[in-house]
Design an enzyme around this catalytic site. Structure first.
Site, PDB file in Angstrom:
ATOM      1  N   HIS A  38       0.834  -1.198   0.000  1.00 20.29           N
ATOM      2  CA  HIS A  38       0.000   0.000   0.000  1.00 20.29           C
ATOM      3  C   HIS A  38       0.869   1.248   0.000  1.00 20.29           C
ATOM      4  O   HIS A  38       1.714   1.428   0.877  1.00 20.29           O
ATOM      5  CB  HIS A  38      -0.887   0.044   1.244  1.00 20.29           C
ATOM      6  CG  HIS A  38      -1.757  -1.158   1.408  1.00 20.29           C
ATOM      7  ND1 HIS A  38      -2.502  -1.381   2.547  1.00 20.29           N
ATOM      8  CD2 HIS A  38      -2.012  -2.208   0.589  1.00 20.29           C
ATOM      9  CE1 HIS A  38      -3.176  -2.511   2.420  1.00 20.29           C
ATOM     10  NE2 HIS A  38      -2.882  -3.025   1.241  1.00 20.29           N
ATOM     11  N   TYR A  98      -9.305   6.290   2.593  1.00 21.56           N
ATOM     12  CA  TYR A  98     -10.424   5.836   1.760  1.00 21.56           C
ATOM     13  C   TYR A  98     -11.467   6.943   1.559  1.00 21.56           C
ATOM     14  O   TYR A  98     -12.659   6.697   1.572  1.00 21.56           O
ATOM     15  CB  TYR A  98     -11.100   4.621   2.396  1.00 21.56           C
ATOM     16  CG  TYR A  98     -10.155   3.489   2.703  1.00 21.56           C
ATOM     17  CD1 TYR A  98      -9.632   2.707   1.675  1.00 21.56           C
ATOM     18  CD2 TYR A  98      -9.780   3.208   4.008  1.00 21.56           C
ATOM     19  CE1 TYR A  98      -8.766   1.671   1.954  1.00 21.56           C
ATOM     20  CE2 TYR A  98      -8.911   2.168   4.289  1.00 21.56           C
ATOM     21  CZ  TYR A  98      -8.405   1.404   3.263  1.00 21.56           C
ATOM     22  OH  TYR A  98      -7.548   0.378   3.543  1.00 21.56           O
ATOM     23  N   ASP A 129      -8.457   0.862  -3.730  1.00 27.24           N
ATOM     24  CA  ASP A 129      -9.482   0.297  -2.853  1.00 27.24           C
ATOM     25  C   ASP A 129     -10.553   1.349  -2.568  1.00 27.24           C
ATOM     26  O   ASP A 129     -10.282   2.364  -1.943  1.00 27.24           O
ATOM     27  CB  ASP A 129      -8.843  -0.167  -1.545  1.00 27.24           C
ATOM     28  CG  ASP A 129      -9.817  -0.890  -0.630  1.00 27.24           C
ATOM     29  OD1 ASP A 129     -10.979  -1.084  -1.030  1.00 27.24           O
ATOM     30  OD2 ASP A 129      -9.407  -1.261   0.489  1.00 27.24           O
ATOM     31  N   HIS A 163     -13.265   0.551  -0.799  1.00 27.59           N
ATOM     32  CA  HIS A 163     -13.668   0.193   0.563  1.00 27.59           C
ATOM     33  C   HIS A 163     -15.171   0.337   0.780  1.00 27.59           C
ATOM     34  O   HIS A 163     -15.628   0.605   1.889  1.00 27.59           O
ATOM     35  CB  HIS A 163     -12.902   1.018   1.605  1.00 27.59           C
ATOM     36  CG  HIS A 163     -12.394   0.212   2.759  1.00 27.59           C
ATOM     37  ND1 HIS A 163     -13.083   0.071   3.932  1.00 27.59           N
ATOM     38  CD2 HIS A 163     -11.257  -0.517   2.914  1.00 27.59           C
ATOM     39  CE1 HIS A 163     -12.400  -0.688   4.766  1.00 27.59           C
ATOM     40  NE2 HIS A 163     -11.283  -1.070   4.173  1.00 27.59           N
ATOM     41  N   GLU A 190     -10.865  -2.344  -6.117  1.00 30.98           N
ATOM     42  CA  GLU A 190     -11.241  -3.241  -5.023  1.00 30.98           C
ATOM     43  C   GLU A 190     -12.512  -2.795  -4.303  1.00 30.98           C
ATOM     44  O   GLU A 190     -12.682  -1.614  -4.002  1.00 30.98           O
ATOM     45  CB  GLU A 190     -10.081  -3.321  -4.023  1.00 30.98           C
ATOM     46  CG  GLU A 190     -10.364  -4.210  -2.830  1.00 30.98           C
ATOM     47  CD  GLU A 190      -9.242  -4.187  -1.816  1.00 30.98           C
ATOM     48  OE1 GLU A 190      -9.500  -4.576  -0.662  1.00 30.98           O
ATOM     49  OE2 GLU A 190      -8.116  -3.778  -2.165  1.00 30.98           O
ATOM     50  N   ASP A 214      -4.077  -6.641  10.220  1.00 28.78           N
ATOM     51  CA  ASP A 214      -4.892  -7.235  11.283  1.00 28.78           C
ATOM     52  C   ASP A 214      -5.172  -8.711  11.010  1.00 28.78           C
ATOM     53  O   ASP A 214      -6.299  -9.187  11.096  1.00 28.78           O
ATOM     54  CB  ASP A 214      -6.182  -6.449  11.519  1.00 28.78           C
ATOM     55  CG  ASP A 214      -6.981  -6.190  10.269  1.00 28.78           C
ATOM     56  OD1 ASP A 214      -6.462  -6.405   9.169  1.00 28.78           O
ATOM     57  OD2 ASP A 214      -8.137  -5.747  10.399  1.00 28.78           O
TER      58      ASP A 214
END
Length: 415
Positions: free
Chosen positions: A126, A157, A208, A210, A234, A314
């Site tokens: 990223h 985002y 992304d 999101h 994404e 995570d």
């Protein structure tokens, strides 16, 4: 003598400040145990409780070789099925069982899946920045590390940090992360135009969304990004509005990746079989571990859909290892997200601080070299845990704020 489950322990640790949950499945054979990832960082205590109070009594004394049987038993035992708490709990045990299976066979997991289709796994990282200049500098830094695929964001985002409502919000609007979808779309299109102008067409770019914009806005964004030839866009539509993928597919040639929030087969079966996406993006602990992920990968292969498993910070190195082992044996592998758990002999500046602690807690982390990740050839997942080191980094129970995202008028918007 058959190998039985003697006990299941839950180890919680946060060497990078992110709550990780690891399952240690202990057998009746001295020294033989398996490890798996059960991380649900934002509800980790619920996962711990489910494993200790419900799954351990259910499984104690059962044969470790019966992975399919045990997965289904855990899945159906509560009658109501699915969801991130149950699936992450099952995942930890499922991965630990596969880890044991590999150790009993004396083979790394990719061998049990049919052997390698490739030697190394190309990954993407990223790149972010407060503006185009800073973002391009970070992209160049990753290119120097051998990366050919890079996810590009500017300002996360599409929202700022958690805080008080902006002046444009209604009076007395609640605190949160406020989103402006129109500005986000305009800025994102301009961002990719700038990246291509500065860096050319050789690098594969990813973005992304999101799920933070309306589906009709996602169609607009995908169409306007077409001149910049993204590797994929994404999660452009929310989990609850997957029916929009058909309209999105009809309106754009920008490749689509979807699935970070998926929990079960009924969320991906239709969009894969109808070829409405190009890449499947599940978080494998969220769907229950290696057993369902392998089934999903093989199912997607029949429809020309490639894998791009979720690989964020995570999740523990055990889950990253599971991703890589599946990738090595998958004909329909696409690309792998990588959060950067390089070993200390590579890019030392990357390891000053949190990654060093992560590597001490999890010996055997996979190796990154010039844009590729390589599995070690240790039996099973190949990653271990040092429980003394893990205990130095206790988990925290806090209120999650990054998911408190809101529209301009203050109403909650899924994150």
């Amino acid at each position: 003598m058959s190998v039985k489950i003697e006990d299941i322990r839950v180890i919680r640790t946060a060497p990078e400040g992110i709550n990780l949950v690891v399952v240690k499945l202990i057998t009746n054979q001295p020294g033989l145990y398996g490890l798996g990832c059960a991380t649900f960082a934002y509800r980790h205590l619920a996962v711990k409780h489910l494993i200790e109070e419900y799954l351990t009594p259910l499984l104690r004394g059962r044969d470790v070789e019966d992975i399919e049987e045990l997965w289904q038993l855990m899945h159906q035992n509560a009658y109501w099925r699915n969801g991130p708490i149950e699936n992450n709990a099952i995942s930890g045990i499922d991965m630990a069982l596969w880890d044991i299976k590999g150790k009993m066979a004396g083979m790394p997991l990719y061998q049990l899946f049919g052997g390698k289709c490739r030697e190394g796994i190309p990954v993407y990282r990223h790149a972010d920045g407060k503006n185009l200049e800073e973002l391009c500098e970070n992209i160049e830094r990753f290119r120097e590390m051998g990366l050919t695929h890079i996810r590009c964001q500017c300002g996360g985002y599409g929202g700022g940090g958690y805080g008080t409502a902006p002046a444009s919000a209604p009076l007395c609007a609640r605190d949160g992360i406020y989103l402006d979808s129109g500005k986000y779309i305009r800025d994102t299109v301009a961002l990719f135009a700038g990246i291509r102008e500065r860096l050319g067409d050789e690098i594969e770019l990813i973005h992304d969304v999101h799920e933070r914009i309306a589906p009709i806005e996602a169609i607009r964004l995908a169409r306007e990004l077409e001149p910049y030839h993204l590797f994929f866009l994404e999660d452009p539509v929310p989990l609850e509005e997957l029916s929009w993928l058909r309209k999105l597919r009809e309106k754009t040639v920008t490749p689509i990746a979807q699935g970070e929030l998926f929990n079960n087969v009924y969320e991906w079966r239709r969009i894969i079989s109808e070829q409405l996406i190009d890449y499947i993006r599940v978080h494998i602990t969220q769907i229950g571990g290696i057993t369902p992920a392998r089934k999903l990968q093989i199912f997607a292969e029949q429809y020309g859909v490639r894998t791009a498993w979720h690989g964020p910070g995570d999740m523990s190195p055990l889950a990253h290892a599971a991703n890589i082992h599946i990738d090595l044996a998958a004909r329909n592998f696409g690309v792998q997200e990588w959060s950067g758990i390089e070993p200390p002999n590579f890019v030392i500046q990357e390891l000053k601080g949190p990654h060093g602690a992560l590597l001490e807690v999890f010996p055997g982390c996979l190796e990154f070299k010039q844009g590729y990740v390589y599995a070690n050839d240790k039996p099973g997942l190949g990653v271990d845990i040092d429980e003394r080191e893990a205990a130095k980094y206790p988990c925290e129970v806090t209120v999650t704020t990054w998911t408190q995202t809101r529209r301009r008028d203050g109403a909650l918007q899924t994150p």
